[in-house]
Write a protein that holds these residues in place. Sequence first.
Motif, PDB file in Angstrom:
ATOM      1  N   LYS A   9      15.299 -10.446  -6.973  1.00  0.00           N
ATOM      2  CA  LYS A   9      14.168 -10.551  -8.145  1.00  0.00           C
ATOM      3  C   LYS A   9      12.977 -11.317  -7.735  1.00  0.00           C
ATOM      4  N   SER A  10      13.346 -12.272  -6.761  1.00  0.00           N
ATOM      5  CA  SER A  10      12.237 -13.177  -6.218  1.00  0.00           C
ATOM      6  C   SER A  10      11.671 -12.525  -5.211  1.00  0.00           C
ATOM      7  N   LYS A  11      12.177 -11.706  -4.269  1.00  0.00           N
ATOM      8  CA  LYS A  11      11.334 -10.797  -3.349  1.00  0.00           C
ATOM      9  C   LYS A  11      10.368  -9.765  -4.090  1.00  0.00           C
ATOM     10  N   ARG A  12      10.954  -9.128  -5.099  1.00  0.00           N
ATOM     11  CA  ARG A  12      10.279  -8.297  -5.861  1.00  0.00           C
ATOM     12  C   ARG A  12       8.955  -9.004  -6.612  1.00  0.00           C
ATOM     13  N   LEU A  13       9.137 -10.175  -6.999  1.00  0.00           N
ATOM     14  CA  LEU A  13       8.047 -11.120  -7.620  1.00  0.00           C
ATOM     15  C   LEU A  13       6.879 -11.353  -6.666  1.00  0.00           C
ATOM     16  N   VAL A  14       7.405 -11.601  -5.489  1.00  0.00           N
ATOM     17  CA  VAL A  14       6.671 -12.231  -4.379  1.00  0.00           C
ATOM     18  C   VAL A  14       5.659 -10.882  -3.997  1.00  0.00           C
ATOM     19  N   SER A  15       6.552  -9.655  -3.762  1.00  0.00           N
ATOM     20  CA  SER A  15       5.871  -8.492  -3.134  1.00  0.00           C
ATOM     21  C   SER A  15       4.857  -8.039  -4.111  1.00  0.00           C
ATOM     22  N   ALA A  16       5.296  -8.076  -5.655  1.00  0.00           N
ATOM     23  CA  ALA A  16       4.315  -7.631  -6.592  1.00  0.00           C
ATOM     24  C   ALA A  16       2.940  -8.462  -6.576  1.00  0.00           C
ATOM     25  N   GLY A  17       3.098  -9.731  -6.338  1.00  0.00           N
ATOM     26  CA  GLY A  17       1.921 -10.682  -6.267  1.00  0.00           C
ATOM     27  C   GLY A  17       1.066 -10.298  -4.993  1.00  0.00           C
ATOM     28  N   VAL A  18       1.632  -9.831  -4.122  1.00  0.00           N
ATOM     29  CA  VAL A  18       0.911  -9.572  -2.877  1.00  0.00           C
ATOM     30  C   VAL A  18      -0.009  -8.466  -3.033  1.00  0.00           C
ATOM     31  N   PHE A  19       0.880  -7.157  -3.576  1.00  0.00           N
ATOM     32  CA  PHE A  19       0.198  -5.988  -3.739  1.00  0.00           C
ATOM     33  C   PHE A  19      -0.891  -6.203  -4.789  1.00  0.00           C
ATOM     34  N   ILE A  20      -0.651  -6.867  -5.853  1.00  0.00           N
ATOM     35  CA  ILE A  20      -1.724  -7.000  -6.927  1.00  0.00           C
ATOM     36  C   ILE A  20      -2.933  -7.600  -6.451  1.00  0.00           C
ATOM     37  N   ALA A  21      -2.576  -8.359  -5.609  1.00  0.00           N
ATOM     38  CA  ALA A  21      -3.768  -9.287  -4.905  1.00  0.00           C
ATOM     39  C   ALA A  21      -4.647  -8.303  -4.116  1.00  0.00           C
ATOM     40  N   LEU A  22      -3.743  -7.546  -3.268  1.00  0.00           N
ATOM     41  CA  LEU A  22      -4.592  -6.502  -2.302  1.00  0.00           C
ATOM     42  C   LEU A  22      -5.384  -5.759  -3.088  1.00  0.00           C
ATOM     43  N   TYR A  23      -4.653  -5.076  -4.298  1.00  0.00           N
ATOM     44  CA  TYR A  23      -5.455  -4.154  -5.171  1.00  0.00           C
ATOM     45  C   TYR A  23      -6.967  -4.819  -5.517  1.00  0.00           C
ATOM     46  N   PHE A  24      -6.551  -5.992  -6.002  1.00  0.00           N
ATOM     47  CA  PHE A  24      -8.061  -6.835  -6.392  1.00  0.00           C
ATOM     48  C   PHE A  24      -9.087  -7.070  -5.227  1.00  0.00           C
ATOM     49  N   VAL A  25      -8.203  -7.362  -4.212  1.00  0.00           N
ATOM     50  CA  VAL A  25      -9.410  -7.384  -2.882  1.00  0.00           C
ATOM     51  C   VAL A  25     -10.225  -6.204  -2.819  1.00  0.00           C
ATOM     52  N   VAL A  26      -9.611  -4.951  -2.855  1.00  0.00           N
ATOM     53  CA  VAL A  26     -10.052  -3.607  -2.505  1.00  0.00           C
ATOM     54  C   VAL A  26     -11.142  -3.396  -3.589  1.00  0.00           C
ATOM     55  N   PHE A  27     -10.766  -3.855  -4.768  1.00  0.00           N
ATOM     56  CA  PHE A  27     -11.911  -3.678  -6.057  1.00  0.00           C
ATOM     57  C   PHE A  27     -13.101  -4.567  -5.864  1.00  0.00           C
ATOM     58  N   ILE A  28     -12.841  -5.911  -5.376  1.00  0.00           N
ATOM     59  CA  ILE A  28     -13.943  -6.527  -5.074  1.00  0.00           C
ATOM     60  C   ILE A  28     -14.647  -6.225  -3.866  1.00  0.00           C
ATOM     61  N   VAL A  29     -14.287  -5.811  -2.717  1.00  0.00           N
ATOM     62  CA  VAL A  29     -15.072  -5.338  -1.537  1.00  0.00           C
ATOM     63  C   VAL A  29     -15.843  -4.100  -1.930  1.00  0.00           C
ATOM     64  N   SER A  46     -14.291   6.012  -8.071  1.00  0.00           N
ATOM     65  CA  SER A  46     -13.413   7.063  -7.238  1.00  0.00           C
ATOM     66  C   SER A  46     -13.060   6.425  -6.047  1.00  0.00           C
ATOM     67  N   LEU A  47     -14.084   5.687  -5.663  1.00  0.00           N
ATOM     68  CA  LEU A  47     -13.826   4.999  -4.123  1.00  0.00           C
ATOM     69  C   LEU A  47     -12.607   4.187  -3.936  1.00  0.00           C
ATOM     70  N   ILE A  48     -12.497   3.408  -5.250  1.00  0.00           N
ATOM     71  CA  ILE A  48     -11.237   2.373  -5.502  1.00  0.00           C
ATOM     72  C   ILE A  48     -10.174   3.343  -5.393  1.00  0.00           C
ATOM     73  N   ALA A  49      -9.990   4.466  -6.159  1.00  0.00           N
ATOM     74  CA  ALA A  49      -8.872   5.171  -6.273  1.00  0.00           C
ATOM     75  C   ALA A  49      -8.492   5.649  -4.878  1.00  0.00           C
ATOM     76  N   LEU A  50      -9.603   6.031  -3.997  1.00  0.00           N
ATOM     77  CA  LEU A  50      -9.115   6.693  -2.985  1.00  0.00           C
ATOM     78  C   LEU A  50      -8.377   5.614  -2.019  1.00  0.00           C
ATOM     79  N   VAL A  51      -8.974   4.532  -1.999  1.00  0.00           N
ATOM     80  CA  VAL A  51      -8.520   3.420  -0.787  1.00  0.00           C
ATOM     81  C   VAL A  51      -7.389   2.677  -1.449  1.00  0.00           C
ATOM     82  N   ALA A  52      -7.349   2.553  -2.737  1.00  0.00           N
ATOM     83  CA  ALA A  52      -6.306   1.752  -3.185  1.00  0.00           C
ATOM     84  C   ALA A  52      -4.974   2.435  -3.431  1.00  0.00           C
ATOM     85  N   ALA A  53      -4.881   3.754  -3.030  1.00  0.00           N
ATOM     86  CA  ALA A  53      -3.537   4.542  -3.342  1.00  0.00           C
ATOM     87  C   ALA A  53      -2.530   4.043  -2.700  1.00  0.00           C
TER      88      ALA A  53
END
Length: 198
Positions: A9-29, A46-53
């Motif tokens: 469960k802890s690994k899943r939470l950490v992984s979730a946090g990492v990929f949520i953060a990565l999505y937010f970075v894609v959005f910001i950039v 559209s560009l975010i949808a492409l890159v964040a998939a």
Amino acid sequence: MSNKTSTKKSKRLVSAGVFIALYFVVFIVIGMCCMPVPVLYLCMSSLIALVAAPVYMMLLEQAPVHGPIFIAAILPCLFLLLQGNIWIVILTGIVAGILAEVIAGMGKFRNTKLNVLSYVFFSENLLGGFLPIWVMRDYYFSDTLERGMSADFCNTLEALTPIWVLLVMIVGTVIFSLIGCAVSRKLFKKHFEKAGMV
């Protein structure tokens, strides 16, 4: 609860946090690159949808539970709201997040087709940031001017946005999210599976 279950469960939470953060970075950039140019601004979702998939698909792979999808959907919307955007932006984020959660959950986050459909709905989360261009037009442009955008930007954006452009944006986001998912599958096979990430 066993140590093994707790660790998983802890690994899943950490992984979730990492990929949520990565999505937010894609959005910001992408947002920073698109914002100054009216044409690119209209292409932003559209560009975010492409890159964040790939990020979204890795999120489902590494954290196949309810919650992370919804958080990822509303996080950029909350950011935009704090930046002075109109409240509609959070509403579409909530709707997109819930629909994406439900659809992915129907296949227990492991059904490829449902995960793709989930991402299509998820990718419309930013629509509320653009809807006021058409549904609150006068207020949107006066508010945009007050928040520091140039008159030239506003005038160009107004000229570029007859009502049919809204449909183009929605459909474009769907198309680019599907392309992004197709690219993700190739990346998974070529790189992530070999690296043991999936």
